[in-house]
Enzyme design. Structure first.
Site, mmCIF file in Angstrom:
data_model
loop_
_atom_site.group_PDB
_atom_site.id
_atom_site.type_symbol
_atom_site.label_atom_id
_atom_site.label_comp_id
_atom_site.label_asym_id
_atom_site.label_seq_id
_atom_site.Cartn_x
_atom_site.Cartn_y
_atom_site.Cartn_z
ATOM 1 N N ASP A 13 0.808 -1.223 0.000
ATOM 2 C CA ASP A 13 0.000 0.000 0.000
ATOM 3 C C ASP A 13 0.841 1.272 0.000
ATOM 4 O OD1 ASP A 13 -2.307 -1.660 0.224
ATOM 5 O OD2 ASP A 13 -1.919 -1.813 2.369
ATOM 6 N N LYS A 16 2.093 2.030 -5.191
ATOM 7 C CA LYS A 16 2.818 1.524 -6.373
ATOM 8 C C LYS A 16 2.053 1.826 -7.660
ATOM 9 C CE LYS A 16 2.914 -2.636 -4.525
ATOM 10 N NZ LYS A 16 2.615 -2.336 -3.119
ATOM 11 N N GLY A 40 -4.148 -4.574 -4.671
ATOM 12 C CA GLY A 40 -5.091 -3.585 -5.167
ATOM 13 C C GLY A 40 -4.310 -2.399 -5.693
ATOM 14 N N HIS A 41 -4.240 -2.266 -7.012
ATOM 15 C CA HIS A 41 -3.461 -1.188 -7.608
ATOM 16 C C HIS A 41 -4.396 -0.172 -8.253
ATOM 17 C CE1 HIS A 41 0.353 -3.877 -7.968
ATOM 18 N NE2 HIS A 41 0.028 -3.580 -6.732
ATOM 19 N N ARG A 139 2.738 -29.772 -3.711
ATOM 20 C CA ARG A 139 2.660 -30.448 -5.015
ATOM 21 C C ARG A 139 1.317 -31.136 -5.226
ATOM 22 N NH1 ARG A 139 8.369 -32.297 -3.469
ATOM 23 N NH2 ARG A 139 7.295 -31.881 -1.529
ATOM 24 N N GLN A 219 1.973 -6.293 -3.058
ATOM 25 C CA GLN A 219 2.279 -6.261 -1.624
ATOM 26 C C GLN A 219 3.601 -5.503 -1.404
ATOM 27 O OE1 GLN A 219 1.419 -9.757 -2.851
ATOM 28 N NE2 GLN A 219 -0.596 -8.877 -2.707
ATOM 29 N N LYS A 325 2.840 10.049 -0.897
ATOM 30 C CA LYS A 325 1.982 10.556 0.181
ATOM 31 C C LYS A 325 2.671 11.563 1.095
ATOM 32 C CE LYS A 325 -1.792 7.509 0.314
ATOM 33 N NZ LYS A 325 -2.753 6.787 1.101
HETATM 34 P P1 IMP Z 1 -2.742 -12.767 2.159
HETATM 35 O O1 IMP Z 1 -1.766 -12.214 1.150
HETATM 36 O O2 IMP Z 1 -4.177 -12.498 1.803
HETATM 37 O O3 IMP Z 1 -2.460 -14.191 2.498
HETATM 38 O O4 IMP Z 1 -2.489 -11.956 3.532
HETATM 39 C C1 IMP Z 1 -1.280 -12.034 4.257
HETATM 40 C C2 IMP Z 1 -0.898 -10.682 4.837
HETATM 41 O O5 IMP Z 1 -0.518 -9.813 3.762
HETATM 42 C C3 IMP Z 1 -2.019 -9.970 5.589
HETATM 43 O O6 IMP Z 1 -1.458 -9.220 6.643
HETATM 44 C C4 IMP Z 1 -2.585 -9.022 4.539
HETATM 45 O O7 IMP Z 1 -3.236 -7.922 5.099
HETATM 46 C C5 IMP Z 1 -1.307 -8.622 3.809
HETATM 47 N N1 IMP Z 1 -1.550 -8.206 2.428
HETATM 48 C C6 IMP Z 1 -1.846 -9.002 1.376
HETATM 49 N N2 IMP Z 1 -1.970 -8.269 0.261
HETATM 50 C C7 IMP Z 1 -1.720 -6.997 0.610
HETATM 51 C C8 IMP Z 1 -1.657 -5.765 -0.138
HETATM 52 O O8 IMP Z 1 -1.839 -5.709 -1.351
HETATM 53 N N3 IMP Z 1 -1.359 -4.657 0.593
HETATM 54 C C9 IMP Z 1 -1.087 -4.703 1.923
HETATM 55 N N4 IMP Z 1 -1.137 -5.816 2.642
HETATM 56 C C10 IMP Z 1 -1.444 -6.951 1.988
#
Ligand code: IMP
Length: 405
Positions: A13, A16, A40-41, A139, A219, A325
């Site tokens: 977040d 990007k 989420g982009h 696997r 991420q 930001k």
């Molecule tokens: P998962 O990727 O849904 O398995 O979540 C694992 C961890 O990564 C959690 O703490 C989520 O909130 C975090 N997370 C997954 N995707 C994002 C993202 O795009 N932005 C920020 N945190 C993320």
């Protein structure tokens, strides 16, 4: 032509989307190499905002080839929805401009259900990401190549059996019936089959033709399965190494861009040394509109953490910064920055002078208040890289950009 990789340097977040959006225009190919619809982009094209979860941002440029690499996990329903969404806005999507790896793993409704049953401790997005990577490592996973020979049907039956045993569901919320799902998803999966191909070959062909390639991370570094704050991480390699394993193509990145938010946020659980559980933190959340793009969850907020960023720079070899930001810090005085940790692991802060004025109208560094320029220079010096892009507001034009040389 130069290649670039854009990665989140914190817990995701960082903004990007805006950085990728600006760079994608000059690029021939845009690649996603890890993660799935947990990302989420937000991308702005002609002042219209689009939120993409799975498709590479290049899909919004007519002449760009978008690649979803083998390191990604693909939920076919989400992919089909997203294709419809961008087509609905007049963009063309065809196997000519979108290729999806035959070796990427499929996120099924069984994975999503298992994630909602088990993801609470980590605070996952509930998108089935972890369970799908579990199957990949065990696997027992279902790759997208199964769409081409129809073996996904048997794959669904097997996954249903497996997940019922390894992660029993409560009687009032059972796993969906595989036969019903197969019937329901048949047309959708058939419609996606033409996009599935050997993306290693497709990307290698582009690289050999000297076409410029942009890798788009999802991420952030601190959520990397190896280098993040384990176990409070995602299940893929979000760092630069993931770009190579997640595509099967070696290439050198001329620009290794760290997207650094001017403060720190995190969604989900896990350590956050500079977290502000007070009015300052709440004010940052309000100003930065810090709510998850995928789940809408409020993000935890805190000051910038340089020791963590230094680790992130080691992992990725970043040579440029995109600082985002910055406008959200206007009015805070002092602005605190963690510069090291003490023996008990608590952050040690340095206080920097804040600034009062709204920086959104600035068009060059020289327009920024002296204290704001000092803040930027402090970050650059501490991390050993220059900021080529400084985001001073959410709008596309609220950006100070220097040439990426
Ligand atoms: P998962 O990727 O849904 O398995 O979540 C694992 C961890 O990564 C959690 O703490 C989520 O909130 C975090 N997370 C997954 N995707 C994002 C993202 O795009 N932005 C920020 N945190 C993320």
């Amino acid at each position: 032509m130069p290649n670039a990789i854009v990665l989140g340097s914190q817990w995701g977040d960082e903004g990007k989307g805006k950085v990728v959006d600006r760079l994608a225009h000059g690029m021939n190919v845009v690649v996603r190499f890890q993660g799935g619809a947990n990302a989420g982009h937000t991308v702005v094209v002609q002042d219209k905002k689009y939120v993409l979860h799975l498709l590479p941002s290049g899909i919004l440029n007519a002449d760009t080839v978008s690649v979803i690499g083998n390191g990604c996990v693909v939920d076919p329903r989400k992919l089909a929805q997203e294709i419809d969404y961008v087509r609905g806005h007049g963009f063309s999507v065809s196997p000519e401009n979108l290729v999806v790896s035959h070796a990427a793993h499929m996120v099924t409704p069984f994975h999503r259900h298992a994630d909602t049953l088990t993801g609470g401790k980590v605070g996952t997005t509930g998108r089935g990401i972890g369970p799908t990577y579990e199957d990949k490592a065990r696997r027992t996973g279902l790759r997208l190549e199964s769409l081409r020979d129809g073996s996904w049907r048997e794959g669904f039956r097997q996954l249903h059996e497996l997940w019922r045993v390894i992660c029993p569901a409560p009687p009032d919320s059972p796993y969906p019936d595989p036969e019903k799902l197969i019937a329901e998803m048949e047309p959708l999966l058939e419609s996606l089959a033409p996009f599935v191909t050997d993306t290693q070959e497709a990307l290698a062909t582009q690289v050999r033709a000297n076409r410029s390639v942009l890798f788009e991370g999802a991420q952030g570094t601190l959520l990397d399965i190896d280098h993040g704050t384990y176990p409070f991480v995602t299940s893929s390699s979000t760092t630069i190494g993931g770009a190579l394993t997640g595509t099967g193509v070696y290439l050198q990145f001329d620009h290794r861009i760290a997207v650094v938010k001017a403060y720190t946020t995190r969604v989900g659980n896990g350590p956050f040394p500079t977290e502000l559980d007070d009015e300052v933190g709440r004010e940052l959340r309000r100003r930065g509109d810090e709510f998850g793009a995928t789940t809408g969850r409020p993000r935890r907020c805190g000051w910038l953490d340089l020791p963590l960023l230094r680790k992130s720079f080691i992992a990725n070899g970043f040579n440029r910064i995109a600082l985002t930001k910055l406008d959200c810090l206007s009015g805070f005085d002092p602005i605190r920055v963690a510069v090291e940790y003490d023996e008990s692991g608590r952050p040690v802060y340095q206080d920097l002078a804040g600034w009062e004025s709204d920086i959104r109208p600035a068009t060059s560094r020289g327009d920024l208040p002296r204290e704001c320029q000092d803040y930027i220079e402090f970050i650059e010096t501490s991390l050993g890289a220059k900021a080529f892009l400084i985001s001073t507001g959410p709008a596309r034009h609220q950006t100070i950009e220097e040439p990426l040389t």
